[in-house]
Design an enzyme around this catalytic site. Structure first.
Site, PDB file in Angstrom:
ATOM      1  N   GLU A  57      51.510  55.219 -29.900  1.00  0.00           N
ATOM      2  CA  GLU A  57      52.433  54.604 -29.102  1.00  0.00           C
ATOM      3  C   GLU A  57      53.082  55.804 -29.379  1.00  0.00           C
ATOM      4  O   GLU A  57      54.283  56.284 -28.615  1.00  0.00           O
ATOM      5  CB  GLU A  57      52.054  54.315 -28.320  1.00  0.00           C
ATOM      6  CG  GLU A  57      53.143  53.848 -26.777  1.00  0.00           C
ATOM      7  CD  GLU A  57      52.925  52.363 -26.816  1.00  0.00           C
ATOM      8  OE1 GLU A  57      52.700  51.406 -27.283  1.00  0.00           O
ATOM      9  OE2 GLU A  57      53.602  52.591 -25.422  1.00  0.00           O
ATOM     10  N   GLU A  70      42.292  38.746 -23.527  1.00  0.00           N
ATOM     11  CA  GLU A  70      42.402  40.014 -23.841  1.00  0.00           C
ATOM     12  C   GLU A  70      41.507  41.001 -23.468  1.00  0.00           C
ATOM     13  O   GLU A  70      40.319  40.666 -24.417  1.00  0.00           O
ATOM     14  CB  GLU A  70      43.417  40.539 -24.884  1.00  0.00           C
ATOM     15  CG  GLU A  70      43.645  41.697 -25.179  1.00  0.00           C
ATOM     16  CD  GLU A  70      44.370  42.638 -26.030  1.00  0.00           C
ATOM     17  OE1 GLU A  70      44.258  41.320 -27.143  1.00  0.00           O
ATOM     18  OE2 GLU A  70      44.447  43.356 -26.696  1.00  0.00           O
ATOM     19  N   ASP A  76      39.102  52.074 -22.748  1.00  0.00           N
ATOM     20  CA  ASP A  76      38.126  52.756 -22.395  1.00  0.00           C
ATOM     21  C   ASP A  76      38.227  54.594 -21.019  1.00  0.00           C
ATOM     22  O   ASP A  76      38.484  53.684 -20.334  1.00  0.00           O
ATOM     23  CB  ASP A  76      37.564  53.125 -22.480  1.00  0.00           C
ATOM     24  CG  ASP A  76      37.146  52.011 -24.521  1.00  0.00           C
ATOM     25  OD1 ASP A  76      36.783  53.128 -25.089  1.00  0.00           O
ATOM     26  OD2 ASP A  76      36.713  51.253 -23.962  1.00  0.00           O
TER      27      ASP A  76
END
Ligand SMILES: C[S@@+](CC[C@H](N)C(=O)[O-])C[C@H]1O[C@@H](n2cnc3c(N)ncnc32)[C@H](O)[C@@H]1O
Length: 238
Positions: free
Chosen positions: A219, A71, A146
């Site tokens: 989220e 990740e 980002d």
């Protein structure tokens, strides 16, 4: 979207980051709690892997022969820890540069006694290039990287042609790259860059959220407010 995605100065793919003068992150100081610092000091000697210029033997690193998922950009590590806890049969290599986040993930690893998660605190592109042997990863996660919203910063975006060529090299045939973003302009950019790469789309455009990516509180709230989240899942041809 007011930003102009495709200009001569800012093409959609193919930026040159190999010089490594343009990075996908800016090192921020950030607040480090006492607990994060304590867990970082205690855990990193055990589960941290220092950067090295030679490829790792991942099975030796984890002490077993199991699928390896890498990740990039775990942030504060909540999702990373949750996924590792839900899949003890898989080994996870989590990379980020942000020290408070490393402390936070160390804390979660210690509290949950996760034995299938290791951390590398270094530029993920250099880690991928130098420390990961070709044809070794069962999957890669890049969640909410980002977005670099300003046109003049697009060159810092992680997902671009050269990076994707490197990713394809490191995945085993049939393995996946899963990206997610909540920034529509970056979602379009990702879809274009991924579609132009050697990787194959598992969906017709954006993918449904795979079960392995938990829905975060942030989220969930965003979805309630009508904000979008886009998942992209591409595989290396078998
Ligand atoms: C916007 S945050 C997202 C964090 C997390 N995935 C989430 O969903 O909350 C992006 C993270 O990627 C990290 N990052 C960006 N470029 C990186 C690179 N080249 N190597 C390692 N970490 C990177 C940043 O430090 C930051 O923690």
């Amino acid at each position: 979207m007011s930003e102009n995605l495709h200009t001569e100065e800012n093409p959609p793919t193919g930026h040159r980051f190999s010089s490594r003068s343009i990075r996908s992150f800016v090192l921020r100081q950030g607040h480090m709690s006492n607990a994060q610092q304590r867990h970082l000091d205690e855990m990193m000697p055990k589960i941290g892997i220092p950067y090295q210029s030679a490829a790792l033997d991942l099975n030796a690193t984890f002490g077993r022969n199991a699928p390896k998922i890498l990740e990039i950009g775990f942030g504060m590590g909540e999702t990373t820890a949750q996924i590792a806890a839900a899949h003890p049969e898989i080994d996870y290599l989590a990379i980020d540069v942000h020290t408070p986040g490393v402390g936070a993930l160390c804390k979660l690893i210690a509290e949950q006694q996760l034995s299938n998660l290791r951390i590398i605190q270094h530029d993920a592109i250099e880690v991928l290039r130098d420390m990961i042997a070709d044809d070794t990863l069962a999957g890669m996660h890049v969640f909410f990287p980002d977005p670099w919203r300003k046109v003049r910063h697009y060159k810092r975006r992680l997902i671009q042609a050269e990076f994707l060529a490197l990713v394809a090299q490191k995945l085993v045939p049939g393995a996946y790259l899963h990206c997610a973003t909540d920034w529509e302009n970056y979602a379009e950019w990702m879809l274009e860059a991924l579609s132009a790469s050697v990787l194959e789309n598992t969906a017709d455009g954006y993918a449904p959220r795979p079960a392995h990516r938990p829905l975060t509180k942030f989220e969930n709230r965003g979805l309630g407010l009508g904000h979008g989240v886009w998942d992209l899942v591409f595989t290396r041809k078998s």
